[in-house]
Motif scaffolding. Structure first.
Motif, PDB file in Angstrom:
ATOM      1  N   GLN A 291       0.811  -1.214   0.000  1.00  0.00           N
ATOM      2  CA  GLN A 291       0.000   0.000   0.000  1.00  0.00           C
ATOM      3  C   GLN A 291       0.847   1.267   0.000  1.00  0.00           C
ATOM      4  OE1 GLN A 291      -2.635  -0.346   3.374  1.00  0.00           O
ATOM      5  NE2 GLN A 291      -3.777  -2.036   2.489  1.00  0.00           N
ATOM      6  N   ILE A 292       2.135   1.142  -0.251  1.00  0.00           N
ATOM      7  CA  ILE A 292       3.007   2.322  -0.269  1.00  0.00           C
ATOM      8  C   ILE A 292       3.151   2.829  -1.697  1.00  0.00           C
ATOM      9  CG2 ILE A 292       5.313   3.195   0.222  1.00  0.00           C
ATOM     10  CD1 ILE A 292       5.589   1.215   2.405  1.00  0.00           C
ATOM     11  N   GLU A 293       2.744   4.048  -1.913  1.00  0.00           N
ATOM     12  CA  GLU A 293       2.900   4.656  -3.237  1.00  0.00           C
ATOM     13  C   GLU A 293       4.292   5.237  -3.407  1.00  0.00           C
ATOM     14  OE1 GLU A 293      -0.275   7.181  -5.307  1.00  0.00           O
ATOM     15  OE2 GLU A 293       1.179   8.677  -4.607  1.00  0.00           O
ATOM     16  N   GLY A 294       4.835   5.780  -2.345  1.00  0.00           N
ATOM     17  CA  GLY A 294       6.156   6.386  -2.395  1.00  0.00           C
ATOM     18  C   GLY A 294       6.480   7.004  -1.056  1.00  0.00           C
ATOM     19  N   VAL A 295       7.601   7.700  -1.005  1.00  0.00           N
ATOM     20  CA  VAL A 295       8.035   8.360   0.220  1.00  0.00           C
ATOM     21  C   VAL A 295       8.064   9.868  -0.031  1.00  0.00           C
ATOM     22  CG1 VAL A 295       9.912   8.634   1.882  1.00  0.00           C
ATOM     23  CG2 VAL A 295       9.371   6.367   0.962  1.00  0.00           C
ATOM     24  N   LEU A 296       7.337  10.609   0.797  1.00  0.00           N
ATOM     25  CA  LEU A 296       7.311  12.062   0.715  1.00  0.00           C
ATOM     26  C   LEU A 296       8.581  12.618   1.348  1.00  0.00           C
ATOM     27  CD1 LEU A 296       3.607  12.588   1.838  1.00  0.00           C
ATOM     28  CD2 LEU A 296       4.491  12.634  -0.510  1.00  0.00           C
TER      29      LEU A 296
ATOM     30  N   GLY B  18      25.486  23.186   2.559  1.00  0.00           N
ATOM     31  CA  GLY B  18      25.141  23.450   3.944  1.00  0.00           C
ATOM     32  C   GLY B  18      24.518  22.238   4.604  1.00  0.00           C
ATOM     33  N   GLU B  19      23.957  22.423   5.787  1.00  0.00           N
ATOM     34  CA  GLU B  19      23.314  21.331   6.517  1.00  0.00           C
ATOM     35  C   GLU B  19      21.807  21.546   6.561  1.00  0.00           C
ATOM     36  OE1 GLU B  19      24.986  20.567  10.314  1.00  0.00           O
ATOM     37  OE2 GLU B  19      26.885  19.836   9.483  1.00  0.00           O
ATOM     38  N   PHE B  20      21.076  20.438   6.445  1.00  0.00           N
ATOM     39  CA  PHE B  20      19.613  20.510   6.373  1.00  0.00           C
ATOM     40  C   PHE B  20      19.005  19.365   7.179  1.00  0.00           C
ATOM     41  CE2 PHE B  20      21.439  22.200   2.505  1.00  0.00           C
ATOM     42  CZ  PHE B  20      20.752  23.399   2.313  1.00  0.00           C
ATOM     43  N   ASP B  21      17.805  19.611   7.675  1.00  0.00           N
ATOM     44  CA  ASP B  21      16.996  18.555   8.271  1.00  0.00           C
ATOM     45  C   ASP B  21      16.064  18.013   7.179  1.00  0.00           C
ATOM     46  OD1 ASP B  21      18.001  18.620  10.878  1.00  0.00           O
ATOM     47  OD2 ASP B  21      16.740  20.330  11.401  1.00  0.00           O
ATOM     48  N   VAL B  22      16.245  16.732   6.849  1.00  0.00           N
ATOM     49  CA  VAL B  22      15.451  16.105   5.790  1.00  0.00           C
ATOM     50  C   VAL B  22      14.400  15.212   6.433  1.00  0.00           C
ATOM     51  CG1 VAL B  22      15.492  14.599   3.763  1.00  0.00           C
ATOM     52  CG2 VAL B  22      17.376  16.208   4.174  1.00  0.00           C
ATOM     53  N   GLN B  23      13.146  15.399   6.030  1.00  0.00           N
ATOM     54  CA  GLN B  23      12.033  14.611   6.569  1.00  0.00           C
ATOM     55  C   GLN B  23      11.532  13.615   5.525  1.00  0.00           C
ATOM     56  OE1 GLN B  23      11.591  18.254   6.655  1.00  0.00           O
ATOM     57  NE2 GLN B  23      12.717  18.264   8.585  1.00  0.00           N
ATOM     58  N   LEU B  24      11.307  12.377   5.966  1.00  0.00           N
ATOM     59  CA  LEU B  24      10.736  11.346   5.093  1.00  0.00           C
ATOM     60  C   LEU B  24       9.467  10.807   5.734  1.00  0.00           C
ATOM     61  CD1 LEU B  24      13.826   9.216   3.966  1.00  0.00           C
ATOM     62  CD2 LEU B  24      12.946  11.333   3.001  1.00  0.00           C
ATOM     63  N   GLN B  25       8.474  10.505   4.886  1.00  0.00           N
ATOM     64  CA  GLN B  25       7.196   9.973   5.365  1.00  0.00           C
ATOM     65  C   GLN B  25       6.588   9.096   4.287  1.00  0.00           C
ATOM     66  OE1 GLN B  25       3.997  12.860   5.783  1.00  0.00           O
ATOM     67  NE2 GLN B  25       3.186  11.787   7.580  1.00  0.00           N
ATOM     68  N   ALA B  26       6.217   7.871   4.662  1.00  0.00           N
ATOM     69  CA  ALA B  26       5.614   6.950   3.697  1.00  0.00           C
ATOM     70  C   ALA B  26       4.221   7.444   3.298  1.00  0.00           C
ATOM     71  CB  ALA B  26       5.522   5.547   4.283  1.00  0.00           C
ATOM     72  N   LYS B  27       3.980   7.487   1.995  1.00  0.00           N
ATOM     73  CA  LYS B  27       2.657   7.847   1.488  1.00  0.00           C
ATOM     74  C   LYS B  27       1.913   6.562   1.165  1.00  0.00           C
ATOM     75  CE  LYS B  27       0.179  10.391  -2.113  1.00  0.00           C
ATOM     76  NZ  LYS B  27       0.295  11.199  -3.346  1.00  0.00           N
ATOM     77  N   MET B  28       0.782   6.363   1.832  1.00  0.00           N
ATOM     78  CA  MET B  28       0.021   5.135   1.696  1.00  0.00           C
ATOM     79  C   MET B  28      -1.164   5.347   0.754  1.00  0.00           C
ATOM     80  SD  MET B  28       1.937   3.535   3.768  1.00  0.00           S
ATOM     81  CE  MET B  28       1.095   1.955   3.865  1.00  0.00           C
ATOM     82  N   VAL B  29      -1.508   4.292   0.023  1.00  0.00           N
ATOM     83  CA  VAL B  29      -2.653   4.360  -0.880  1.00  0.00           C
ATOM     84  C   VAL B  29      -3.266   2.975  -0.997  1.00  0.00           C
ATOM     85  CG1 VAL B  29      -1.320   3.916  -2.978  1.00  0.00           C
ATOM     86  CG2 VAL B  29      -3.454   5.219  -3.127  1.00  0.00           C
TER      87      VAL B  29
ATOM     88  N   PRO C 215      -6.296   7.346  -0.754  1.00  0.00           N
ATOM     89  CA  PRO C 215      -5.220   7.530   0.226  1.00  0.00           C
ATOM     90  C   PRO C 215      -5.668   7.161   1.637  1.00  0.00           C
ATOM     91  CG  PRO C 215      -5.468   9.458  -1.182  1.00  0.00           C
ATOM     92  CD  PRO C 215      -6.663   8.594  -1.422  1.00  0.00           C
ATOM     93  N   VAL C 216      -4.708   6.733   2.450  1.00  0.00           N
ATOM     94  CA  VAL C 216      -4.969   6.420   3.853  1.00  0.00           C
ATOM     95  C   VAL C 216      -3.943   7.164   4.709  1.00  0.00           C
ATOM     96  CG1 VAL C 216      -5.982   4.182   3.358  1.00  0.00           C
ATOM     97  CG2 VAL C 216      -3.519   4.346   3.724  1.00  0.00           C
ATOM     98  N   GLN C 217      -4.073   7.014   6.007  1.00  0.00           N
ATOM     99  CA  GLN C 217      -3.196   7.724   6.925  1.00  0.00           C
ATOM    100  C   GLN C 217      -1.731   7.410   6.629  1.00  0.00           C
ATOM    101  OE1 GLN C 217      -4.171   9.913   9.217  1.00  0.00           O
ATOM    102  NE2 GLN C 217      -2.079  10.319   9.910  1.00  0.00           N
ATOM    103  N   PRO C 218      -0.881   8.422   6.394  1.00  0.00           N
ATOM    104  CA  PRO C 218       0.536   8.159   6.105  1.00  0.00           C
ATOM    105  C   PRO C 218       1.278   7.717   7.357  1.00  0.00           C
ATOM    106  CG  PRO C 218       0.146  10.512   6.274  1.00  0.00           C
ATOM    107  CD  PRO C 218      -1.203   9.852   6.354  1.00  0.00           C
TER     108      PRO C 218
END
Length: 448
Positions: free
Chosen positions: A286-291, A392-403, A408-411
């Motif tokens: 059910q994972i479409e991709g990662v945001l 430079g330095e960055f904070d990178v956020q990843l979140q699974a996108k569910m479908v 869509p459902v709760q990520p």
């Protein structure tokens, strides 16, 4: 009967879940320490399944942030598979007495190809020095198996219509990795462009390839003062083997048994036990991709670079007729053995010796198990997103996108990782999302 009981002893018995099943359970529960310990114990105890367990262990190590160790483990599995590739009959005699689970596991074609893919990813995440070489090995091994499968395809007889050639997906990760490494030299843009064209041909649905081709054609790795972050994601659960009854072969054996019995006047073992074979089936993902976000701002979503399940099932289906042939041949050998035993011991239709042999034959056939061994911790897909950022330095956020088919459902939960980007260089991130939550940790390479 003593002979028959000796033959039955090959079947053994099963008590509780196998070590691979235990490894899988702990892995998906995100207890990677327990999963690796179980895999290591299995590797020491079970030589016939050593390479399969090495593959499982490598995914555990990679997901737990140990890419160098994962590479070493994958190399062991690759070298062992290469050693047994020319001796696949090892354990063959025992497999006709029992089943294919008695054979030393030599890996499926798709597994021997994908070892190189994960070798390249593992190497990329700790120094990148051999990633391109692994990618070239992958492409070479892939073409070998495809050529062999097409050669095995039945040739039409004179006057018959031609047979459509088999179609295979290819691992677009390999040319893509070669492209980004060539591009990072700031010199070999022609090589990079050719690699990206190959990616577009092998994975037409990978839309970013168009931008990659255009960028390489203009000879620009990144804007001045910028570097590139490549976010690689292993998403979903890969294909698994499940036991299936080969109905057509079972019916064929039933008919052949009746014919043989009528011709000889001797009843053979009744054909009531189904022919069991392993079938490779894709997971229900059910994972479409990662945001992907940077410093709290949405950037984009990973796109599928290689559909592992599709590739694996295509290559497995190409050898599936051979698997059925082995299962049927094994059943024929068993029936022939029982028939010979009845003849040697005076068994005949209706007497006790004959009935005993028939009963033992049924039990013998009933103890067969389909060989369900496989690289069960493979992801469903390998995805990627290219992000150009100022140095430079960055904070990178990843979140699974569910479908789901219903929308869509709760990520999954957001996970954050600090990343350093260097002017004119690449940085690589890798995460494993078999379900909505990250398993293990996010890995980040040093800028390369």
């Amino acid at each position: 009967m003593l002979v028959c009981l000796a033959l039955l002893s090959f079947a053994g018995c099963k008590l509780g879940p196998s070590i691979p099943e235990q490894v899988r359970t702990q892995f998906y529960a995100n207890d990677l320490v327990a999963a690796e310990k179980l895999a290591e114990e299995g590797i020491k105890k079970d030589s016939s399944n050593r390479s399969m367990l090495l593959l499982e262990q490598a995914i555990v190590q990679l997901s737990s942030g140990q890419p160098k160790l994962a590479e070493q483990t994958l190399r062991k599995a690759r070298d062992h598979f290469d050693e047994v590739e020319d001796t696949l009959l090892k354990g063959g005699a025992a497999s006709y007495v029992s089943d294919d689970t008695t054979r030393t596991y030599a890996g499926e074609d798709y597994e021997r190809v994908l070892i190189r893919a994960f070798l390249a990813l593992s190497n990329l995440m700790h120094d990148g020095g051999d990633a391109e070489a692994y990618s070239l090995q992958l492409m070479d091994k892939q073409e070998q198996f495809i050529a062999a499968a097409q050669e095995r395809q039945p040739k039409p007889k004179p006057g018959e219509p031609s047979v459509a050639p088999l179609e295979f997906s290819r691992v677009a990760l390999a040319p893509y990795m070669r492209g980004i490494l060539r591009e990072a030299t700031h010199l070999n843009y022609d090589d990079a462009e050719r690699s990206y064209v190959t990616v577009a041909n092998w994975q037409p649905g990978f839309q970013p390839a168009r931008n990659d081709i255009d960028r390489a054609a203009h000879g620009a790795h990144s804007h001045p003062g910028h570097g590139v972050l490549y976010v690689f994601a292993m998403t979903g659960r890969g294909p698994m083997k499940y036991e299936a009854d080969e109905v057509g072969s079972t019916v064929g054996l039933l008919v052949a048994g009746h014919v043989a019995g009528a011709a000889s006047g001797q009843r053979v073992t009744p054909n009531i036990m189904p022919v069991k074979v392993p079938k490779l089936i894709a997971g229900d993902n059910q994972i479409e991709g990662v945001l992907v976000g940077v410093n709290g701002q949405a950037i984009g979503q990973t796109a599928t670079l290689t559909n592992i399940s599709q590739l694996a099932i295509q290559q497995y289906d190409a050898i599936y007729p051979e698997i059925i042939t082995r299962a049927v041949s094994r059943r024929v050998v068993k029936k022939g053995t029982v028939y010979a035993g009845k003849s040697m011991t005076g068994g005949s239709n209706g007497n006790l010796i004959g009935l005993a042999w028939d009963a033992a034959g049924l039990v013998w056939e009933g103890t067969e198990d389909a060989d369900l061994r496989c690289w069960s911790l493979l992801p469903d897909r390998i995805q990627v997103l290219r992000v150009e950022l100022p140095a430079g330095e960055f904070d990178v956020q990843l979140q699974a996108k569910m479908v789901t088919p219903w929308g869509p459902v709760q990520p999954g939960r957001i996970v954050t990782q600090r990343v350093r980007v260097v002017d004119g260089r690449n940085t690589y991130m890798l995460g494993n999302f078999p379900d909505r939550e990250l398993v293990g940790k996010l890995m980040v390479s040093e800028p390369q």
